[in-house]
Design a protein around this motif. Structure first.
Motif, PDB file in Angstrom:
ATOM      1  N   PHE A 280       8.969  68.720 -10.453  1.00 46.61           N
ATOM      2  CA  PHE A 280       8.797  67.613 -11.405  1.00 46.61           C
ATOM      3  C   PHE A 280       9.164  66.314 -10.690  1.00 46.61           C
ATOM      4  N   ILE A 281       8.178  65.442 -10.504  1.00 42.64           N
ATOM      5  CA  ILE A 281       8.357  64.270  -9.642  1.00 42.64           C
ATOM      6  C   ILE A 281       8.729  63.007 -10.412  1.00 42.64           C
ATOM      7  N   GLY A 282       8.278  62.885 -11.656  1.00 50.68           N
ATOM      8  CA  GLY A 282       8.606  61.703 -12.433  1.00 50.68           C
ATOM      9  C   GLY A 282       7.727  60.508 -12.109  1.00 50.68           C
ATOM     10  N   THR A 283       8.136  59.353 -12.578  1.00 49.72           N
ATOM     11  CA  THR A 283       7.304  58.152 -12.468  1.00 49.72           C
ATOM     12  C   THR A 283       7.429  57.435 -11.134  1.00 49.72           C
ATOM     13  N   ASP A 284       8.497  57.695 -10.378  1.00 48.52           N
ATOM     14  CA  ASP A 284       8.703  57.022  -9.093  1.00 48.52           C
ATOM     15  C   ASP A 284       8.442  58.006  -7.958  1.00 48.52           C
ATOM     16  N   VAL A 285       7.163  58.159  -7.618  1.00 48.18           N
ATOM     17  CA  VAL A 285       6.752  59.178  -6.657  1.00 48.18           C
ATOM     18  C   VAL A 285       7.351  58.923  -5.277  1.00 48.18           C
ATOM     19  N   MET A 286       7.308  57.682  -4.815  1.00 48.26           N
ATOM     20  CA  MET A 286       7.740  57.373  -3.457  1.00 48.26           C
ATOM     21  C   MET A 286       9.237  57.608  -3.254  1.00 48.26           C
ATOM     22  N   LYS A 287       9.981  57.609  -4.327  1.00 42.55           N
ATOM     23  CA  LYS A 287      11.413  57.874  -4.238  1.00 42.55           C
ATOM     24  C   LYS A 287      11.682  59.280  -3.691  1.00 42.55           C
ATOM     25  N   HIS A 288      10.701  60.157  -3.858  1.00 48.27           N
ATOM     26  CA  HIS A 288      10.894  61.563  -3.497  1.00 48.27           C
ATOM     27  C   HIS A 288      10.204  61.938  -2.179  1.00 48.27           C
ATOM     28  N   LYS A 289       9.821  60.949  -1.372  1.00 48.16           N
ATOM     29  CA  LYS A 289       9.114  61.242  -0.122  1.00 48.16           C
ATOM     30  C   LYS A 289       9.924  62.165   0.787  1.00 48.16           C
ATOM     31  N   GLY A 290      11.208  61.893   0.906  1.00 52.35           N
ATOM     32  CA  GLY A 290      12.055  62.725   1.758  1.00 52.35           C
ATOM     33  C   GLY A 290      12.131  64.157   1.266  1.00 52.35           C
ATOM     34  N   ASN A 291      12.146  64.319  -0.056  1.00 45.28           N
ATOM     35  CA  ASN A 291      12.182  65.662  -0.639  1.00 45.28           C
ATOM     36  C   ASN A 291      10.894  66.428  -0.338  1.00 45.28           C
ATOM     37  N   PHE A 292       9.761  65.701  -0.411  1.00 46.26           N
ATOM     38  CA  PHE A 292       8.479  66.304  -0.064  1.00 46.26           C
ATOM     39  C   PHE A 292       8.502  66.807   1.378  1.00 46.26           C
ATOM     40  N   PHE A 293       9.035  65.990   2.264  1.00 46.97           N
ATOM     41  CA  PHE A 293       9.084  66.350   3.686  1.00 46.97           C
ATOM     42  C   PHE A 293       9.909  67.626   3.880  1.00 46.97           C
ATOM     43  N   ASN A 294      11.073  67.698   3.246  1.00 39.63           N
ATOM     44  CA  ASN A 294      11.924  68.884   3.382  1.00 39.63           C
ATOM     45  C   ASN A 294      11.215  70.134   2.876  1.00 39.63           C
ATOM     46  N   LEU A 295      10.613  70.027   1.690  1.00 36.63           N
ATOM     47  CA  LEU A 295       9.920  71.178   1.111  1.00 36.63           C
ATOM     48  C   LEU A 295       8.735  71.598   1.971  1.00 36.63           C
ATOM     49  N   TYR A 296       7.994  70.618   2.454  1.00 38.59           N
ATOM     50  CA  TYR A 296       6.819  70.886   3.282  1.00 38.59           C
ATOM     51  C   TYR A 296       7.208  71.623   4.559  1.00 38.59           C
ATOM     52  N   GLU A 297       8.191  71.087   5.255  1.00 42.62           N
ATOM     53  CA  GLU A 297       8.553  71.617   6.568  1.00 42.62           C
ATOM     54  C   GLU A 297       9.233  72.975   6.486  1.00 42.62           C
ATOM     55  N   ILE A 298      10.075  73.185   5.482  1.00 44.69           N
ATOM     56  CA  ILE A 298      10.885  74.401   5.452  1.00 44.69           C
ATOM     57  C   ILE A 298      10.213  75.539   4.693  1.00 44.69           C
ATOM     58  N   ILE A 299       9.633  75.250   3.532  1.00 47.31           N
ATOM     59  CA  ILE A 299       9.060  76.309   2.697  1.00 47.31           C
ATOM     60  C   ILE A 299       7.536  76.371   2.820  1.00 47.31           C
TER      61      ILE A 299
ATOM     62  N   LYS B 222      18.635  69.364 -16.255  1.00 43.91           N
ATOM     63  CA  LYS B 222      17.773  68.520 -17.076  1.00 43.91           C
ATOM     64  C   LYS B 222      16.961  67.549 -16.206  1.00 43.91           C
ATOM     65  N   LEU B 223      15.857  67.068 -16.752  1.00 45.06           N
ATOM     66  CA  LEU B 223      15.095  66.010 -16.105  1.00 45.06           C
ATOM     67  C   LEU B 223      15.832  64.688 -16.270  1.00 45.06           C
ATOM     68  N   ASP B 224      15.663  63.776 -15.295  1.00 41.96           N
ATOM     69  CA  ASP B 224      16.289  62.468 -15.441  1.00 41.96           C
ATOM     70  C   ASP B 224      15.408  61.564 -16.307  1.00 41.96           C
ATOM     71  N   THR B 225      15.766  60.305 -16.396  1.00 44.42           N
ATOM     72  CA  THR B 225      15.043  59.390 -17.289  1.00 44.42           C
ATOM     73  C   THR B 225      13.622  59.109 -16.815  1.00 44.42           C
ATOM     74  N   THR B 226      13.311  59.424 -15.563  1.00 47.22           N
ATOM     75  CA  THR B 226      11.942  59.235 -15.053  1.00 47.22           C
ATOM     76  C   THR B 226      11.124  60.523 -15.139  1.00 47.22           C
ATOM     77  N   LEU B 227      11.709  61.562 -15.763  1.00 41.21           N
ATOM     78  CA  LEU B 227      11.078  62.886 -15.891  1.00 41.21           C
ATOM     79  C   LEU B 227      11.005  63.610 -14.549  1.00 41.21           C
ATOM     80  N   ALA B 228      12.031  63.422 -13.728  1.00 38.69           N
ATOM     81  CA  ALA B 228      12.077  64.040 -12.409  1.00 38.69           C
ATOM     82  C   ALA B 228      13.340  64.876 -12.238  1.00 38.69           C
ATOM     83  N   THR B 229      13.287  65.792 -11.292  1.00 39.56           N
ATOM     84  CA  THR B 229      14.453  66.534 -10.835  1.00 39.56           C
ATOM     85  C   THR B 229      14.241  66.832  -9.351  1.00 39.56           C
ATOM     86  N   PRO B 230      15.307  66.805  -8.545  1.00 38.92           N
ATOM     87  CA  PRO B 230      15.157  67.155  -7.130  1.00 38.92           C
ATOM     88  C   PRO B 230      14.965  68.647  -6.912  1.00 38.92           C
TER      89      PRO B 230
END
Length: 219
Positions: free
Chosen positions: A63-82, A145-153
């Motif tokens: 769940f990424i929420g409304t601020d997609v670019m905030k999670h770029k680092g998380n995308f990188f970790n998930l992409y590379e490891i899993i 729970k999801l945060d106010t932007t509907l995201a969770t790490p």
């Protein structure tokens, strides 16, 4: 001396390797179900208007929420490891849930950041209203729970029957453990815990395939 080394390499090492991998397989336990039959997402919007479904897929759900670019680092970790580990597995996919209206941010992420990493085969982004996302998430019956932007790490493992899998009970040391999702912020958690749990899901899947194949042969 050389003869002994050659004999060791030819005969002893293969046995040691076999015992190592065999013990790894035998130590697998069934990954518990946290939530049974989570809802489908196959009616939600996608970037290319293709239907995305959870049924009959091994899915990493996020769940990424409304601020997609905030999670770029998380995308990188998930992409590379899993993702890199399982990207060629036929029935594996990543599904990211976002509020409708974030399509432009996702296209930027795909065309600039993820493109640099490599292929994005099996990556899916689905879009729904905030109320739909909140309702869907609530049906997962999670502690987090999801945060106010509907995201969770955290990301979640969904099996082919749409069961959300995780850890509950005691670990091998007898310590109580509950894990419903895996933090994409913590590389150690992805590498150690999520990787191990994905191995269990894949092993279950392959064992079921083998069982069905053998049953067919007997017929």
């Amino acid at each position: 001396m050389k003869k002994n080394i050659v004999l060791f390499i030819l005969f002893v090492l293969p046995i040691v390797a076999y015992l190592f991998f065999a013990s790894g397989i035998n130590s697998f336990i069934s990954l518990p179900i946290i939530t049974k039959e989570v809802p489908e997402v196959n009616t939600w919007k996608t970037l290319d208007n293709k239907q995305v479904a959870l049924t009959n897929k091994i899915t990493i759900l996020g769940f990424i929420g409304t601020d997609v670019m905030k999670h770029k680092g998380n995308f990188f970790n998930l992409y590379e490891i899993i993702y890199n580990k399982y990207k060629d597995f036929k029935d594996f996919q990543v599904v990211m849930v976002l509020p409708d209206g974030t399509q432009g941010q996702v296209e930027e992420l795909l065309n600039i950041d993820i493109k640099k990493l490599g292929t994005r085969k099996g990556w899916n982004f689905v879009f729904a209203s905030p109320n739909e996302i909140t309702g869907f998430y609530n049906q997962l019956h999670l502690v987090g729970k999801l945060d106010t932007t509907l995201a969770t790490p955290n990301v979640f493992i969904i099996d082919k029957k749409r069961n959300l899998r995780g850890r509950k009970g005691e670990d091998q040391k007898g310590t109580p453990e509950y894990k419903e999702g895996y933090s994409t912020v913590l590389v150690s958690e992805l590498y150690n815990k999520m990787m191990d749990d994905m191995k269990i899901i894949i092993y279950e899947y392959r064992a079921a395939l083998k069982k069905n194949h053998n049953a067919t042969k007997e017929l």
